[in-house]
Every structure is written in structure tokens, then in C-alpha cells.
Design an enzyme around this catalytic site. Structure first.
Site, short mmCIF file in Angstrom:
data_model
loop_
_atom_site.label_atom_id
_atom_site.label_comp_id
_atom_site.label_asym_id
_atom_site.label_seq_id
_atom_site.Cartn_x
_atom_site.Cartn_y
_atom_site.Cartn_z
N CYS A 1 43.45 -53.83 -56.50
CA CYS A 1 43.25 -54.66 -57.88
C CYS A 1 43.66 -53.94 -58.69
CB CYS A 1 41.99 -54.88 -58.15
SG CYS A 1 41.89 -55.56 -59.85
N HIS B 1 37.11 -51.96 -65.87
CA HIS B 1 37.21 -51.46 -64.55
C HIS B 1 36.70 -52.03 -63.30
CE1 HIS B 1 38.14 -47.28 -66.59
NE2 HIS B 1 39.24 -48.08 -66.00
N CYS B 2 37.41 -51.90 -61.83
CA CYS B 2 37.35 -53.15 -61.03
C CYS B 2 37.26 -52.18 -59.91
CB CYS B 2 38.30 -54.16 -61.04
SG CYS B 2 37.86 -55.33 -59.38
N HIS C 1 47.20 -52.52 -66.33
CA HIS C 1 45.67 -52.10 -66.59
C HIS C 1 45.75 -52.20 -67.96
CE1 HIS C 1 42.71 -49.50 -64.91
NE2 HIS C 1 42.61 -48.86 -66.26
N GLU C 2 46.11 -51.09 -68.72
CA GLU C 2 45.82 -51.15 -70.85
C GLU C 2 45.53 -52.89 -70.71
OE1 GLU C 2 44.13 -48.16 -70.69
OE2 GLU C 2 44.97 -46.81 -69.40
N CYS D 1 42.79 -59.43 -59.15
CA CYS D 1 42.03 -59.41 -58.11
C CYS D 1 41.54 -60.94 -58.91
CB CYS D 1 41.04 -58.37 -58.03
SG CYS D 1 39.55 -58.68 -59.11
N CYS E 1 38.46 -59.95 -61.41
CA CYS E 1 39.00 -60.42 -62.65
C CYS E 1 40.18 -61.17 -63.13
CB CYS E 1 40.37 -59.20 -62.63
SG CYS E 1 39.21 -57.32 -62.42
N HIS F 1 42.89 -53.97 -70.27
CA HIS F 1 40.77 -53.73 -71.08
C HIS F 1 41.47 -54.45 -72.37
CE1 HIS F 1 39.26 -50.60 -68.27
NE2 HIS F 1 41.10 -49.45 -68.64
#
Ligand code: ZN
Ligand code: ZN
Length: 178
Positions: free
Chosen positions: A145, A139-140, A129-130, A164, A167, A133
Site C-alpha cells: 500500500c 499510515h497503513c 502518500h502525502e 489498498c 485505505c 495524509h
């Protein structure tokens, strides 16, 4: 292709299994080399004695100075992280920047009951996640996701460690082959 460096910056003994699991997840999600970086330095100046936590923004700036350069660097720590407006964060990254950080400190809920694997899965999700970024992803809302917001452990457990389809496409648009 810009590599990802994974650097254990915790105060406790390096948890090799955990760090290697994170590394493998990053390599798969971002389809590029992810390698371990070993440095003895620690971002102790990021500690706020009043809050008894480490300021994640300070760590991000430090990672860019102290880290290997020439790629994205993810710091993995056992210290509790905060940003000024929140009680705690699991991690933080510079959007489209070079650094990201994640912490195991708040991800231990239920681990004693379910087993240590749960912590490893959670930290891998937060790491993807990070670093997402750091590659410019926001954010999704797609169910499952990894870029879904996860303010609490429950949301971390509800999502997968995968990007996903949207993304993934966005990642290619933003970074191409770089
Ligand atoms: Zn996020
Ligand atoms: Zn997504």
C-alpha cells in the site's frame, strides 16, 4: 469535488514530465481532477542556512497562503526538506489539511544506474502518500500500500503507487463525495 493542485515550487527548471506524471497518479488514486498550478513565487523563507535545507512545515503553511485555495495543494520541489526531529524527509502533509509537499532531493539513489523513470515513479508514490495524509489517511500496514511508511528509498521502492482496499474505503468514509 475538491480538486488537487500540483505546483512546481523547485528552484531548478520545472520537470514537466515528472510533474505531469504526479498529476496523473493523483487524479487516479483520489478519483478527482488534479491540475497543474503555475505560480512564480517560491518559499525561500523556508530555507534554514544552518541546516542548508528547507523546513517542510514552513512550506506547508506558505502553500496555504500562496496557493490557489479551494482544494488540496501539493508542492513539488527539488530542494532538500527537513522537519526538526529528522535529518531529512521525502515530504510532509497536514493530516486532513489543505497542503502537502514532496521533494526529489533524496529520491535519486540508483537513478543514474536504473534510469530517470525510477525517480518519476518514486516521486509519484511519495506524492500519493502525502496527499493521502492531506485527505486524512494515516499510515497503513498492508503490504504494497502506498500509505506504508517509507523512511528510506528502499521502502519507497517496495511499495506500489496504489491505495489498498482498506485505505480506499477509509478515504470514502472521510471525504465522501467531497
Ligand atoms: Zn506518511
Ligand atoms: Zn492501505
Amino acid at each position: 469535488m475538491v480538486p488537487i493542485f500540483v505546483w512546481w515550487i523547485g528552484e531548478g527548471e520545472v520537470e514537466r514530465d515528472l510533474v505531469d506524471h504526479v498529476r496523473r497518479h493523483l487524479a487516479r488514486a483520489f478519483e478527482r481532477p488534479a491540475v497543474l498550478w503555475n505560480g512564480e513565487e517560491r518559499p525561500r523563507h523556508a530555507y534554514d542556512p544552518r541546516r542548508k535545507q528547507h523546513a517542510s512545515g514552513v512550506i506547508l503553511r506558505w502553500l496555504l497562503e500562496a496557493g490557489p485555495g479551494g482544494g488540496k495543494v501539493l508542492g513539488v520541489t527539488d530542494r532538500d526538506l527537513f522537519i526538526p526531529i529528522l535529518t531529512y524527509v521525502f515530504g510532509e502533509a497536514q493530516l486532513g489539511g489543505g497542503a502537502a509537499v514532496v521533494s526529489t532531493a533524496r529520491l535519486g539513489e540508483d537513478v543514474e544506474r536504473v534510469g530517470p523513470r525510477l525517480l518519476v515513479e518514486r516521486i509519484a508514490k511519495e506524492a500519493v502518500h502525502e496527499v493521502g495524509h492531506a485527505f486524512g489517511l494515516v499510515h497503513c500496514g498492508t503490504h504494497g500500500c502506498v500509505m506504508a511508511r517509507s523512511p528510506a528509498v528502499r521502502e519507497v521502492d517496495e511499495k506500489t503507487s496504489e491505495l489498498c482496499g482498506e485505505c480506499r474505503e477509509r478515504l470514502l468514509e472521510l471525504n465522501g463525495g467531497a
